[in-house]
Design an enzyme around this catalytic site. Structure first.
Site, PDB file in Angstrom:
ATOM      1  N   CYS A  34     -13.754   4.004   1.822  1.00 39.30           N
ATOM      2  CA  CYS A  34     -13.852   3.171   0.623  1.00 39.30           C
ATOM      3  C   CYS A  34     -14.022   1.697   0.954  1.00 39.30           C
ATOM      4  O   CYS A  34     -14.293   0.890   0.071  1.00 39.30           O
ATOM      5  CB  CYS A  34     -12.611   3.339  -0.250  1.00 39.30           C
ATOM      6  SG  CYS A  34     -11.116   2.806   0.598  1.00 39.30           S
ATOM      7  N   CYS A 104      -6.461   7.462   1.530  1.00 41.29           N
ATOM      8  CA  CYS A 104      -5.861   6.138   1.310  1.00 41.29           C
ATOM      9  C   CYS A 104      -4.549   6.001   2.089  1.00 41.29           C
ATOM     10  O   CYS A 104      -4.227   4.920   2.579  1.00 41.29           O
ATOM     11  CB  CYS A 104      -5.579   5.922  -0.164  1.00 41.29           C
ATOM     12  SG  CYS A 104      -6.959   6.345  -1.233  1.00 41.29           S
TER      13      CYS A 104
HETATM   14 FE1  FES Z   1      -9.517   2.714  -0.804  1.00 35.00          FE
HETATM   15 FE2  FES Z   1      -7.574   4.157  -1.815  1.00 35.00          FE
HETATM   16  S1  FES Z   1      -9.593   4.044  -2.533  1.00 35.00           S
HETATM   17  S2  FES Z   1      -7.496   2.856  -0.137  1.00 35.00           S
END
Ligand code: FES
Length: 146
Positions: A34, A104
């Protein structure tokens, strides 16, 4: 997707958020999935006990909650014991995370390991079982293998 009450509580009221001046070790990692970033600071005494720990993140609710819980779990432990705080242990302590958010939680574990690595390097010690962090964004680009 639903977060557990514990996740919500740690996200709303995160423990150990902030930074430490002149840390004994600091690690910064990025999440390849992400792009979010996590930094962990340690204050470690001469006996190798983690006296204080703080984190800063540009991460989502799950990243904040797992870092809050992970930093609580490593505080007061020796650097060696801190390795037993895996992301699995952190997720369990939070009563689980939705499957798509498990990546995450890795951010907290990786940042803790990167900060421990930094501490070990600064003090010329070996923490048994600790591997060189792959995603420490202070590292040379060439050394990263995604
Ligand atoms: Fe990036 Fe959770 S979406 S750390």
């Amino acid at each position: 997707m639903a977060y557990s009450e514990k996740v919500m509580e740690h996200f709303t009221n995160p423990r150990n958020m902030g930074e430490i001046d002149n840390p004994s070790g600091v690690g910064t990692v990025g999440n390849a999935q992400c792009g979010d970033i996590m930094r962990v600071y340690f204050d470690i005494d001469n006996a190798g006990i983690i006296r204080d720990v703080k984190f800063k993140t540009f991460g989502c609710a799950a990243a904040v909650a797992t870092s809050s819980m992970a930093t609580e779990l490593v505080k007061g432990k020796t650097v060696q014991e801190a390795l037993t705080v895996t992301n699995k242990a952190v997720c369990e302590a939070l009563d689980g995370l939705p499957p798509i958010k498990v990546h995450c939680s890795l951010l907290a574990e990786e940042a803790i390991h990167a900060a421990l690595w930094d501490y070990a390097e600064k003090n010329n010690i070996v923490i048994e079982g600790l591997k060189k962090p792959k995603s420490d964004i202070h590292e040379d680009e060439d050394e990263e293998d995604y």
